[in-house]
Design an enzyme around this catalytic site. Structure first.
Site, PDB file in Angstrom:
ATOM      1  N   GLY A  95      12.042 -15.256  27.609  1.00 46.43           N
ATOM      2  CA  GLY A  95      12.851 -14.206  26.978  1.00 46.43           C
ATOM      3  C   GLY A  95      11.994 -13.099  26.389  1.00 46.43           C
ATOM      4  O   GLY A  95      10.757 -13.154  26.429  1.00 46.43           O
ATOM      5  N   ARG A  96      12.664 -12.096  25.827  1.00 43.22           N
ATOM      6  CA  ARG A  96      11.946 -10.940  25.276  1.00 43.22           C
ATOM      7  C   ARG A  96      10.984 -11.357  24.165  1.00 43.22           C
ATOM      8  O   ARG A  96       9.801 -11.026  24.200  1.00 43.22           O
ATOM      9  CB  ARG A  96      12.960  -9.906  24.723  1.00 43.22           C
ATOM     10  CG  ARG A  96      13.592  -9.040  25.788  1.00 43.22           C
ATOM     11  CD  ARG A  96      14.636  -8.098  25.185  1.00 43.22           C
ATOM     12  NE  ARG A  96      15.807  -8.834  24.748  1.00 43.22           N
ATOM     13  CZ  ARG A  96      16.862  -9.105  25.531  1.00 43.22           C
ATOM     14  NH1 ARG A  96      16.892  -8.654  26.761  1.00 43.22           N
ATOM     15  NH2 ARG A  96      17.878  -9.804  25.079  1.00 43.22           N
ATOM     16  N   THR A 103      16.104 -17.850  16.474  1.00 41.64           N
ATOM     17  CA  THR A 103      17.414 -17.633  17.098  1.00 41.64           C
ATOM     18  C   THR A 103      18.490 -17.438  16.034  1.00 41.64           C
ATOM     19  O   THR A 103      18.469 -18.087  14.985  1.00 41.64           O
ATOM     20  CB  THR A 103      17.753 -18.842  18.000  1.00 41.64           C
ATOM     21  OG1 THR A 103      16.679 -19.000  18.920  1.00 41.64           O
ATOM     22  CG2 THR A 103      19.051 -18.634  18.751  1.00 41.64           C
ATOM     23  N   PHE A 136      11.195 -12.341  11.477  1.00 38.06           N
ATOM     24  CA  PHE A 136       9.795 -12.737  11.274  1.00 38.06           C
ATOM     25  C   PHE A 136       8.912 -11.572  10.862  1.00 38.06           C
ATOM     26  O   PHE A 136       7.726 -11.775  10.591  1.00 38.06           O
ATOM     27  CB  PHE A 136       9.222 -13.327  12.570  1.00 38.06           C
ATOM     28  CG  PHE A 136       9.742 -14.694  12.915  1.00 38.06           C
ATOM     29  CD1 PHE A 136       9.396 -15.808  12.157  1.00 38.06           C
ATOM     30  CD2 PHE A 136      10.572 -14.878  14.007  1.00 38.06           C
ATOM     31  CE1 PHE A 136       9.863 -17.078  12.480  1.00 38.06           C
ATOM     32  CE2 PHE A 136      11.044 -16.144  14.349  1.00 38.06           C
ATOM     33  CZ  PHE A 136      10.695 -17.242  13.584  1.00 38.06           C
ATOM     34  N   HIS A 145      20.236  -1.913  17.233  1.00 38.92           N
ATOM     35  CA  HIS A 145      19.483  -2.759  18.159  1.00 38.92           C
ATOM     36  C   HIS A 145      19.611  -2.288  19.601  1.00 38.92           C
ATOM     37  O   HIS A 145      20.497  -1.508  19.939  1.00 38.92           O
ATOM     38  CB  HIS A 145      19.965  -4.216  18.068  1.00 38.92           C
ATOM     39  CG  HIS A 145      19.373  -4.972  16.914  1.00 38.92           C
ATOM     40  ND1 HIS A 145      19.867  -4.870  15.636  1.00 38.92           N
ATOM     41  CD2 HIS A 145      18.322  -5.843  16.849  1.00 38.92           C
ATOM     42  CE1 HIS A 145      19.146  -5.644  14.824  1.00 38.92           C
ATOM     43  NE2 HIS A 145      18.199  -6.244  15.540  1.00 38.92           N
ATOM     44  N   HIS A 146      18.748  -2.862  20.434  1.00 38.31           N
ATOM     45  CA  HIS A 146      18.804  -2.674  21.893  1.00 38.31           C
ATOM     46  C   HIS A 146      20.148  -3.195  22.421  1.00 38.31           C
ATOM     47  O   HIS A 146      20.730  -4.129  21.836  1.00 38.31           O
ATOM     48  CB  HIS A 146      17.637  -3.420  22.562  1.00 38.31           C
ATOM     49  CG  HIS A 146      17.629  -4.895  22.264  1.00 38.31           C
ATOM     50  ND1 HIS A 146      18.287  -5.813  23.044  1.00 38.31           N
ATOM     51  CD2 HIS A 146      17.080  -5.612  21.240  1.00 38.31           C
ATOM     52  CE1 HIS A 146      18.135  -7.022  22.540  1.00 38.31           C
ATOM     53  NE2 HIS A 146      17.396  -6.924  21.435  1.00 38.31           N
ATOM     54  N   LYS A 177      21.295  -7.134  23.176  1.00 35.28           N
ATOM     55  CA  LYS A 177      21.535  -8.138  22.121  1.00 35.28           C
ATOM     56  C   LYS A 177      22.951  -8.696  22.239  1.00 35.28           C
ATOM     57  O   LYS A 177      23.909  -7.941  22.356  1.00 35.28           O
ATOM     58  CB  LYS A 177      21.308  -7.501  20.742  1.00 35.28           C
ATOM     59  CG  LYS A 177      21.412  -8.489  19.595  1.00 35.28           C
ATOM     60  CD  LYS A 177      20.843  -7.910  18.314  1.00 35.28           C
ATOM     61  CE  LYS A 177      20.989  -8.872  17.149  1.00 35.28           C
ATOM     62  NZ  LYS A 177      20.375 -10.190  17.394  1.00 35.28           N
TER      63      LYS A 177
END
Ligand SMILES: NC(=O)C1=CN([C@@H]2O[C@H](COP(=O)(O)OP(=O)(O)OC[C@H]3O[C@@H](n4cnc5c(N)ncnc54)[C@H](OP(=O)(O)O)[C@@H]3O)[C@@H](O)[C@H]2O)C=CC1
Ligand SMILES: O=C(O)C1=N[C@H](C(=O)O)C[C@H](O)C1
Length: 250
Positions: A13-14, A79, A108, A135-136, A139
Site C-alpha cells: 500500500g501507499r 490503520t 504518526f 486528503h488524497h 482515501k
C-alpha cells in the site's frame, strides 16, 4: 545487540510500501515479512516476528490484530476506523495476552501529533472551533482518523473547562453542509487530487481567529513515528492510543 524482528502488513500500500523501506533502512530492525492481501498470517509466527506494523484497511485490521495478539506479537497500528466497540474488543484480547503491546496511532507524523496537542490547549479559549481535513481522493474513510481524534480531544478539553457550545444560528442546511458532528465539533472532509494529508483546526473568538494547520507532503513524514512506535511498543504492554504517549508530551 539483536535486531528487532519486524513485519509489515499492507506492505504494497501507499504507506505500507514506505514502511517496508524504512524498516529495511533501520539499523536496529530486520524486516522478516512483508504481507499483502491474501498472504498467510501464519508467516508472522513462522518468521518469528516480534512486531507487526499494521497499515491495511478498516475492514482488515481487526482480523490481523486478533492473530497478532493471540500469538504474542506486538503491533503498531496506523490503520483507521477505530470505534469504542472495536477498542473494547481489542482490550479484551489484550487482557488474555497481558505481555503484548499494541500502539494505535491516528497519525504518526510529529506535526500532526503537535497539531492535536495545540488544538487541545487552545480549544477552551475560543468560542468556536471546527476541524477541516483534506486528503488524497483514494482515501476510503471520512472523516480521517486524525480529524476524529482531534475533535474528540477538543471536545474533552472543552468539557473539562466547562465551555459553552459553539455559537451557530444555522436554521436550515443541506445534508453535510455543516460537516460531521464528532462529539459536538463540526468536522469537514475535502478529497482533492494532488493532496496527501492535511488538517486545519479553526478557532474563533470575538475579533480574532487562530488557525492551526499541518501538512504531510510525503509518506516519509510518518516513518520516524512508526519506527519510534516499533522500538517502544515491545516494552509497553497493553493498549496505547496515540503516539504522544511515546513522545512524553503528556
Ligand atoms: N496513522 C497514520 O499516520 C497513517 C495512517 N494511514 C492509514 O493507513 C491505512 C492504509 O492507508 P494507505 O496505505 O493509504 O492505503 P492503501 O489502500 O494504499 O494500502 C492498504 C494496503 O493494505 C492491503 N490489504 C488489505 N487487506 C489486507 C490484509 N488483510 N492483509 C494484508 N494487506 C492487506 C491492500 O491491498 P489491496 O490493494 O489488494 O486491497 C493495500 O495494499 C488507512 O487506514 C490510512 O488511513 C495512512 C497514512 C498515515
Ligand atoms: O489515509 C491517509 O492517507 C491518512 N490516514 C490517516 C487518517 O485517517 O488520519 C492519517 C493521515 O491523515 C493520512
Amino acid at each position: 545487540m539483536s535486531k528487532l524482528r519486524v513485519a509489515v502488513l499492507g506492505a504494497k500500500g501507499r504507506i505500507g510500501s514506505e514502511a517496508v523501506r524504512a524498516v529495511e533502512a533501520a539499523e536496529d530492525m530486520e524486516l522478516v515479512a512483508a504481507l499483502g492481501r491474501g498472504d498467510k498470517l501464519e508467516t508472522l509466527a513462522e518468521t518469528g516476528a516480534q512486531v507487526a506494523v499494521e497499515l491495511t484497511t478498516p475492514a482488515s485490521v481487526m482480523g490481523n490484530l486478533d492473530f497478532c495478539v493471540r500469538h504474542g506479537i506486538h503491533a503498531v497500528v496506523g490503520t483507521t476506523g477505530w470505534t469504542d466497540d472495536r477498542l473494547a474488543q481489542l482490550k479484551g484480547w489484550l487482557d488474555q495476552s497481558p505481555e503484548t503491546g499494541v500502539l494505535i496511532a491516528p497519525n504518526f507524523s510529529i506535526g500532526a501529533v503537535l497539531t492535536m496537542k495545540f488544538a487541545q490547549i487552545a480549544a477552551p479559549y475560543f468560542e468556536s472551533v471546527e476541524v477541516v481535513e483534506l486528503h488524497h481522493p483514494n482515501k476510503v474513510d471520512a472523516p480521517s482518523g486524525t480529524a476524529t481524534r482531534t475533535a474528540q480531544l477538543i471536545a474533552e478539553a472543552r468539557r473539562q473547562a466547562g465551555s459553552a457550545p459553539a455559537p451557530d444560528a444555522t436554521a436550515t442546511a443541506l445534508d453535510g453542509a455543516r460537516g460531521a458532528d464528532v462529539d459536538g465539533v463540526p468536522v469537514h472532509a475535502v478529497r482533492l487530487r494532488g493532496l496527501l494529508a492535511h488538517q486545519e483546526v479553526l478557532l474563533g473568538a470575538e475579533g480574532e481567529t487562530l488557525t492551526v494547520r499541518h501538512d504531510s507532503l510525503h509518506h516519509s513524514s510518518f516513518m520516524p513515528g512508526i519506527l519510534l512506535g516499533v522500538r517502544r511498543v515491545v516494552t509497553t504492554p497493553g493498549l496505547t492510543f496515540g503516539l504522544e504517549h511515546f513522545l512524553d508530551l503528556n
